[in-house]
Structures are given as C-alpha cells and as structure tokens.
Design a protein around this motif. Structure first.
Motif, PDB file in Angstrom:
ATOM      1  N   TYR A   1       0.829  -1.204   0.000  1.00  0.00           N
ATOM      2  CA  TYR A   1       0.000   0.000   0.000  1.00  0.00           C
ATOM      3  C   TYR A   1       0.867   1.260   0.000  1.00  0.00           C
ATOM      4  N   ILE A   2       1.884   1.303   0.868  1.00  0.00           N
ATOM      5  CA  ILE A   2       2.706   2.513   0.960  1.00  0.00           C
ATOM      6  C   ILE A   2       3.551   2.681  -0.297  1.00  0.00           C
ATOM      7  N   THR A   3       4.006   1.554  -0.859  1.00  0.00           N
ATOM      8  CA  THR A   3       4.797   1.647  -2.093  1.00  0.00           C
ATOM      9  C   THR A   3       3.944   2.238  -3.221  1.00  0.00           C
ATOM     10  N   THR A   4       2.691   1.864  -3.271  1.00  0.00           N
ATOM     11  CA  THR A   4       1.798   2.328  -4.340  1.00  0.00           C
ATOM     12  C   THR A   4       1.258   3.732  -4.083  1.00  0.00           C
ATOM     13  N   HIS A   5       0.841   4.007  -2.874  1.00  0.00           N
ATOM     14  CA  HIS A   5       0.131   5.256  -2.570  1.00  0.00           C
ATOM     15  C   HIS A   5       0.975   6.280  -1.805  1.00  0.00           C
TER      16      HIS A   5
ATOM     17  N   THR B   1      -1.987   7.190   6.388  1.00  0.00           N
ATOM     18  CA  THR B   1      -2.476   7.357   7.753  1.00  0.00           C
ATOM     19  C   THR B   1      -2.835   5.992   8.322  1.00  0.00           C
ATOM     20  N   ALA B   2      -3.053   5.974   9.637  1.00  0.00           N
ATOM     21  CA  ALA B   2      -3.455   4.725  10.292  1.00  0.00           C
ATOM     22  C   ALA B   2      -4.783   4.234   9.740  1.00  0.00           C
ATOM     23  N   ALA B   3      -5.684   5.153   9.454  1.00  0.00           N
ATOM     24  CA  ALA B   3      -6.998   4.761   8.938  1.00  0.00           C
ATOM     25  C   ALA B   3      -6.861   4.099   7.578  1.00  0.00           C
ATOM     26  N   GLU B   4      -5.991   4.672   6.705  1.00  0.00           N
ATOM     27  CA  GLU B   4      -5.796   4.091   5.373  1.00  0.00           C
ATOM     28  C   GLU B   4      -5.194   2.693   5.478  1.00  0.00           C
ATOM     29  N   LEU B   5      -4.213   2.527   6.373  1.00  0.00           N
ATOM     30  CA  LEU B   5      -3.565   1.221   6.527  1.00  0.00           C
ATOM     31  C   LEU B   5      -4.512   0.221   7.191  1.00  0.00           C
ATOM     32  N   ARG B   6      -5.388   0.717   8.064  1.00  0.00           N
ATOM     33  CA  ARG B   6      -6.421  -0.148   8.652  1.00  0.00           C
ATOM     34  C   ARG B   6      -7.289  -0.762   7.545  1.00  0.00           C
ATOM     35  N   ASP B   7      -7.661   0.094   6.601  1.00  0.00           N
ATOM     36  CA  ASP B   7      -8.493  -0.398   5.494  1.00  0.00           C
ATOM     37  C   ASP B   7      -7.720  -1.380   4.632  1.00  0.00           C
ATOM     38  N   ALA B   8      -6.408  -1.128   4.476  1.00  0.00           N
ATOM     39  CA  ALA B   8      -5.581  -2.045   3.674  1.00  0.00           C
ATOM     40  C   ALA B   8      -5.503  -3.418   4.331  1.00  0.00           C
ATOM     41  N   LEU B   9      -5.531  -3.434   5.646  1.00  0.00           N
ATOM     42  CA  LEU B   9      -5.478  -4.713   6.373  1.00  0.00           C
ATOM     43  C   LEU B   9      -6.846  -5.387   6.402  1.00  0.00           C
ATOM     44  N   GLY B  10      -7.889  -4.589   6.247  1.00  0.00           N
ATOM     45  CA  GLY B  10      -9.233  -5.146   6.209  1.00  0.00           C
ATOM     46  C   GLY B  10      -9.778  -5.515   7.566  1.00  0.00           C
ATOM     47  N   VAL B  11      -9.324  -4.837   8.622  1.00  0.00           N
ATOM     48  CA  VAL B  11      -9.828  -5.102   9.971  1.00  0.00           C
ATOM     49  C   VAL B  11     -10.162  -3.786  10.647  1.00  0.00           C
ATOM     50  N   SER B  12     -10.813  -3.854  11.779  1.00  0.00           N
ATOM     51  CA  SER B  12     -11.166  -2.642  12.515  1.00  0.00           C
ATOM     52  C   SER B  12      -9.925  -2.062  13.193  1.00  0.00           C
TER      53      SER B  12
ATOM     54  N   ARG C   1       6.818   6.290  12.017  1.00  0.00           N
ATOM     55  CA  ARG C   1       5.843   7.371  12.018  1.00  0.00           C
ATOM     56  C   ARG C   1       6.514   8.703  11.744  1.00  0.00           C
ATOM     57  N   ASP C   2       5.883   9.492  10.908  1.00  0.00           N
ATOM     58  CA  ASP C   2       6.304  10.870  10.645  1.00  0.00           C
ATOM     59  C   ASP C   2       5.050  11.723  10.793  1.00  0.00           C
ATOM     60  N   GLY C   3       4.836  12.229  12.007  1.00  0.00           N
ATOM     61  CA  GLY C   3       3.583  12.926  12.299  1.00  0.00           C
ATOM     62  C   GLY C   3       2.438  11.932  12.314  1.00  0.00           C
ATOM     63  N   ASP C   4       1.417  12.199  11.506  1.00  0.00           N
ATOM     64  CA  ASP C   4       0.262  11.302  11.448  1.00  0.00           C
ATOM     65  C   ASP C   4       0.416  10.237  10.368  1.00  0.00           C
ATOM     66  N   LEU C   5       1.536  10.281   9.635  1.00  0.00           N
ATOM     67  CA  LEU C   5       1.737   9.355   8.519  1.00  0.00           C
ATOM     68  C   LEU C   5       2.741   8.263   8.883  1.00  0.00           C
ATOM     69  N   ARG C   6       2.605   7.150   8.204  1.00  0.00           N
ATOM     70  CA  ARG C   6       3.595   6.084   8.333  1.00  0.00           C
ATOM     71  C   ARG C   6       4.305   5.918   7.000  1.00  0.00           C
ATOM     72  N   LYS C   7       5.632   5.751   7.087  1.00  0.00           N
ATOM     73  CA  LYS C   7       6.451   5.580   5.895  1.00  0.00           C
ATOM     74  C   LYS C   7       7.221   4.278   6.010  1.00  0.00           C
ATOM     75  N   LEU C   8       7.673   3.756   4.877  1.00  0.00           N
ATOM     76  CA  LEU C   8       8.514   2.565   4.881  1.00  0.00           C
ATOM     77  C   LEU C   8       9.937   2.958   5.277  1.00  0.00           C
ATOM     78  N   SER C   9      10.534   2.157   6.145  1.00  0.00           N
ATOM     79  CA  SER C   9      11.938   2.397   6.491  1.00  0.00           C
ATOM     80  C   SER C   9      12.803   2.091   5.284  1.00  0.00           C
ATOM     81  N   GLU C  10      13.943   2.763   5.200  1.00  0.00           N
ATOM     82  CA  GLU C  10      14.811   2.584   4.024  1.00  0.00           C
ATOM     83  C   GLU C  10      15.545   1.256   4.060  1.00  0.00           C
ATOM     84  N   ARG C  11      15.749   0.727   5.251  1.00  0.00           N
ATOM     85  CA  ARG C  11      16.537  -0.517   5.326  1.00  0.00           C
ATOM     86  C   ARG C  11      15.739  -1.727   4.852  1.00  0.00           C
TER      87      ARG C  11
END
Length: 642
Positions: A594-598, A602-613, A632-642
C-alpha cells in the motif's frame, strides 16, 4: 644496576652500642639524617646506606633505632631484613634492647646473623673474650647459634675488614624471606622531589617492579602507576625482590600515601581485619605472666602497627611463656596480610615485644573453635606443602571454585596454585568444569552435587506431574541455594554430559525420565491455539477471549503462546494479542504494497488495507513500527529505508 635480587642487611642492638657509627665506618654514609639525631646522638628514624663487599655484591643497609621508645621503628625496619647485623658494645654487653631485638629478628623469620662486638678499643683482650663467650651462650638455642662474632672499632677501623668478610660469607647462605609472588612492598618513607612528584621508599618483599606497572596502595585501595624507579641512587627500569627501592608514583600526593602503607601489584591482594596465624609467646624480657586469650595488643606487620586482639583457638584461655598456639588476630584497622607473612605482637601497655608468628589464612570467618576441616587446613598451611594444602582445601569447600577463589581462600601464590592444579588434573584427583572461569572440585564432590540436583528434579516432577520442566532458579533454590547462577549453569552442563538433565527451549530444565506427558500436553495446547489464531487471522482473539471460548486456563494459554512465539509460529503484538506467522507475513506485505503504491499513509488508510477494525489494526501497525518495517512521521507512516 641489575634487577637481580639483592639482600638487605639490618642492624639490631641496644641504644648507644654504635650501630650508626659502624654503618658509617663500613659504608661512608651516615644513616642518621635528622638534625635531632645528630644533636642527641641517637637514631630516631630508620636510616639507609649501601655496603659494597669484596665479592662485588652490594647490600642495602637498614639502620634501626636502639632506644626502647623507638622499637616500633625498629620492627618496621627489620620487616624486610635478610641478614642481621647484631651490634653489641664490648664495654656494655647484652642489654634489654639486645634481647628484644633478637626476639624481633627471630619472629620475623631472619635466620642469618653476624655479631659485631663494637668499641673493642675500650676494653682489653681478656674482657673481649669474656663478652664473646657471653654472646655465644646468649645465642645458643636460637636460630643464630654459632653466628660469627667479630670484634670491631668504628673509631680506629680495627676488625672492619674481618666484619666485611664475615658478612660476605653470611650472604652465601642467606635466603629471601618471601622471594616469589606478585609485587609487595611496605612503605617506610614518603616525600616529594621536584620533577618526580610523590616518591616512596621501601624494601621490595616480592615480585619484580617495572616502570609503568599499575599498583594499588593498601589499605586505601587507590590505584597508581610507577613513573620511575631508583636503587641506591641509580635510575633503573626494573627492580627485583630483596632490593631497597625508591618509586615515583603517578597521580598521588603525599596526602594519598603515607609510611606504613603497602604497594601491591596484585588485584587479588586485599586488606583484612582478621587472620588465622601461628603464635609463639616468647616473653623475651622474662616477665613471666601468662598471656590471656582476647588480650588487646599491638600488631606489627610490614611498616605499620595497629591495635587488635589476640584470641587463642579451641577454648585455650591463656598461654605460658615459650608456649605456642594457633590464634585469630582481630584488628582495629585493616592490614594487607598474606599467607606466610611474619608479624610481631607487642603488649598493649607498657609496650614491649611479647611474641609473634606467621599468617596462615588472611580471610577466615570469625571463630576460635575449629571444625575438623579448618584444623586440617591450618595444619597443612603450617607445613607449607602446596599439594597438601590444596588437597585439604578441596575437602573443606562445599562447591566447585574458580582459580581466583582458590587463591583467595588459601592465600597461596597463583603460580603455585596453577601448577598444582595441573598436577591434580593430570592425576584425575580433580575435575575442571568449563565456565567463563574454569571451576575445580574433586570427582566425589561433583558426584554428590549432581545427585543432589537430580533428586530435586525428580521430587519436582513427582509433585507437579503436569509441569514440563523446572525453572533453573527454582532448581538452584531447592538444591544449591549458595551456588551462583554461573556455577549452576556449569553444573547443568555437567549433568547434560551424563544425560541426567534436559534443557527445554523455554529455558527450563527437566529430568529425562519425567515430564514427557506434560510436554506432549503443552505441544497439543500450542497446536490448538495456533489453529484458533489461523482461523482469526488479523482479527485473532486475545488470550483471555481464547480461554473463554475454549475452556483453557490463562496460564496454559500463555505458555502455549510463548511456545508458538519461540518456535516462530506466531508473532506477539502485545501481552494479550498474537497472530499466526502466515497472517503476520500477509500483513507485512499488505502494508508494504500500500505505501509503495500510494505513498505515506495514515493509520486509517492502513487499517483499510489490512481489512480489519482499528481495534485489531493498531497493535499490528505498532508491532511493524517496532520491527522497523515502518516508522511514524507525524500522522503518517512511511517505509523504512533498510
């Protein structure tokens, strides 16, 4: 200058018998340094000189005070003496301090003596011969019986060459009192020299002292370093035992170190406030009074004297003159005592030498009634045979010990102990248990310990048949509470070699013949929990919810979850939540995709990607943050570079 061992010549004798004058005549150095000494004509502090002999040998000379008020200084100076120069005036004969000084030399282990009969220019030949006969009788029955008696005159020079020759011959048979072991040096002088800082002097009892060596000042325990060394006024890079040395110490002021302190090159050397020792009540002044156990006394060791009490062993209430006993010294100030050190005892008041002996154990427990093992060990220490000492020591200890502990417990030199341990190991008299520092014990002793551990395991399994194994700490408390965790690990390894114990993956231990049913039940519980986690997927039930659904107890569920986590079959989200390994990998891939594509989400977006509450999504997201997949970077989550 050579670093080879030299010998120390020490004077002894009554006041005004010409000790300092004789040293001046022999060496050209006046050992009386103080203006008060020159004004009063008596020695107050220790004096030092160097005597060159015709053989090419050089002796360090310690000149001691003869006045009874300065006997403490005499004892300090005599503590490092190898050869005694007993000075007796021909016109005076044997006097009280002659007798007391002889006792000090005998108690300090000095065995080589030359007698200088001074002031022979003041008496006729017949009188001189009478005095010589009196001295010979005086020395009979002592270690100095048969010592050469040389008539001399410091004023005319008569007999000085003969005295030098007698000293040269005496050195041929002299032996250092304590030549081996680490650096040990009692300090007799402390002063400062511009450009060198704090300088201490003393007689090097043992070891080889080198520039740059790290040393400890005892009893303070301060660490210092050797800046430079001098012997007899010459700079040297190293000095061996038996030499008078001056040492410049780095990082110390004269407030940090004082006369009476001790330089030690061993990290194992520690000061102590008690010691077991031999004691001989010489009573050199023939006062005739018995010495009572518990008497308050002055204890002189090296260049320091402290107050303490002398307790006789095994209920002995008093000791008659010329009697001997094992004793425990209880000190009011600590001293750096070690096995084989000589010490002197002076009465509390009035002060005079009454006896002394040899240190046997420097760190004993407080007691005066000895058990059988303690008596055998002290007897072995008296005899001085390293093999017997160690054999007796291993009979007395209850658990395997490291080399450091053995050296500390016996007081023996580490080199001696190591060599003897190797002999015992080769002869199968000892076993060595692998550990961070190897542990040693007798085979029969190890067998008894392992049997005790095995019995504790069997008892545990019989009382708790449902348990898969026993915690190691629980086993230690049940069988060997005095053992350290390191020692217990070494013993468990020894049991594994003998197939007496099984280590479980959860860190517990089990007896090979027990716990199989419990382990099978635990495996079944883990499989059942895994099925529930797989069925729940990313929305798997908490452990509490699982227990309510299945009827399993919470402790059983926790143990099953720990087994799944340990085996890599489940991922812990928090103390209550787990997901199976396959679900965990699907969640990682979903978040990564999801993060690679979009882009950052946010946590809400990733919640939907996981398909759970949110209830189920947040523990998963926080766990992936912890793993380092995301951050976490503020309210967003990013992929670590490693």
């Amino acid at each position: 200058m050579s670093a080879r061992p030299s010998f120390i010549l020490g004077t002894a004798g009554h006041i005004d018998h010409g000790k300092s004058s004789l040293i001046h005549a022999l060496t050209g150095t006046d050992p009386d340094r103080l203006a008060e000494e020159k004004r009063r004509g008596i020695t107050i502090e220790l004096g030092f000189a160097q005597l060159e002999l015709s053989s090419g040998r050089s002796l360090g000379v310690v000149d001691v005070p003869g006045h009874e008020r300065f006997l403490r200084s005499m004892v300090a100076g005599a503590s490092g003496v190898d050869v005694a120069l007993m000075v007796i005036a021909a016109d005076d004969g044997i006097m009280p301090q002659t007798i007391e000084h002889l006792a000090v030399l005998e108690l300090l282990g000095v065995r080589t003596c030359v007698v200088a009969l001074t002031k022979v220019d003041l008496v006729d030949d017949e009188w001189q011969e009478l005095i010589k006969e009196e001295i010979a009788q005086f020395l009979a029955g002592t270690p100095f019986e048969g010592a050469p008696i040389i008539g001399v005159s410091s004023r005319t020079g008569e007999g000085l060459d003969a005295l030098r020759a007698a000293l040269d011959s005496a050195v041929d048979t002299a032996a250092h009192i304590k030549p081996s072991g680490p650096v040990r040096m009692p300090i007799d002088r402390v002063f400062t020299i511009k450009g060198f800082g704090t300088v201490v002097t003393g007689t090097l009892w043992s070891g080889t002292l080198c520039e740059g060596d790290s040393l400890k000042v005892l009893p303070q325990g301060i660490t210092t370093r050797v800046r430079s060394i001098q012997m007899h006024g010459h700079d040297v890079s190293e000095a061996a035992s038996g030499n008078r040395v001056a040492v410049s110490l780095a990082g110390l002021s004269t407030e940090d170190v004082r006369p009476g302190d001790f330089l030690s090159g061993s990290d194992d050397q520690q000061s102590t406030d008690r010691a077991d020792a031999t004691f001989t009540f010489l009573d050199p002044l023939n006062l005739g009074k018995p010495l009572k156990s518990g008497s308050r006394v002055h204890v002189a060791h090296g260049t320091r004297e402290v107050l303490g009490r002398l307790l006789l062993m095994d209920g002995v209430e008093s000791l008659s003159p010329q009697g001997s006993s094992l004793v425990q010294l209880r000190l009011e100030e600590p001293l750096p005592l070690a096995y084989g050190d000589h010490y002197i005892i002076r009465s509390y008041s009035p002060t005079h030498v009454i006896g002394g002996g040899v240190i046997l154990a420097a760190h004993p427990r407080r007691r005066t009634n000895l058990n059988n093992h303690e008596r055998l060990l002290l007897d072995a220490l008296v005899d001085g045979d390293t093999g017997t000492i160690l054999d007796t020591y291993f009979d007395a200890i209850s658990l395997p010990q490291t080399l450091t502990e053995i050296v500390h417990g016996t007081g023996l030199d580490q080199t001696q102990v190591t060599a003897t341990l190797d002999q015992f190991l080769n002869a199968k008299q000892l076993l060595s248990l692998p550990s961070k520092e190897p542990l040693y014990c007798k085979p029969a002793q190890l067998q008894r310990i392992l049997q005790s551990l095995e019995r504790a395991l069997i008892t545990f399994h019989s009382t708790q048949p449902q348990a898969t194994g026993m915690a190691k700490e629980q086993l230690r408390q049940a069988a060997l509470p005095q053992a350290t965790p390191v020692l217990l690990d070494a013993l468990i390894s020894a049991m594994e070699e003998r197939k007496l114990i099984t280590r479980l993956d959860n860190g517990e231990v089990s007896h090979p013949s027990a716990g199989a049913g419990a382990r099978q039940a635990e495996a079944q519980a883990a499989n059942q929990l895994e099925s529930a986690l797989i069925q729940g997927g990313a929305a798997a039930p908490t452990l509490t919810e699982y227990c309510e659904q299945s009827g399993v107890t919470l402790p059983q569920a926790r143990k099953a979850a720990q087994a799944l986590e340990r085996e890599g079959r489940a991922l812990r989200l928090d103390s209550e939540r787990f997901i199976d390994a396959a679900t965990a990998e699907r969640c990682r891939e979903a978040i990564r995709s999801y993060i690679t594509t979009h882009g950052p989400a946010t946590a809400a977006e990733l919640r939907d990607a996981l398909g759970v509450s949110r209830k189920y999504a947040m523990p998963i997201l926080e766990r992936l943050d912890l793993e380092g997949l995301t951050y976490r970077d503020g309210d967003l989550r990013k992929l670590s570079e490693r």
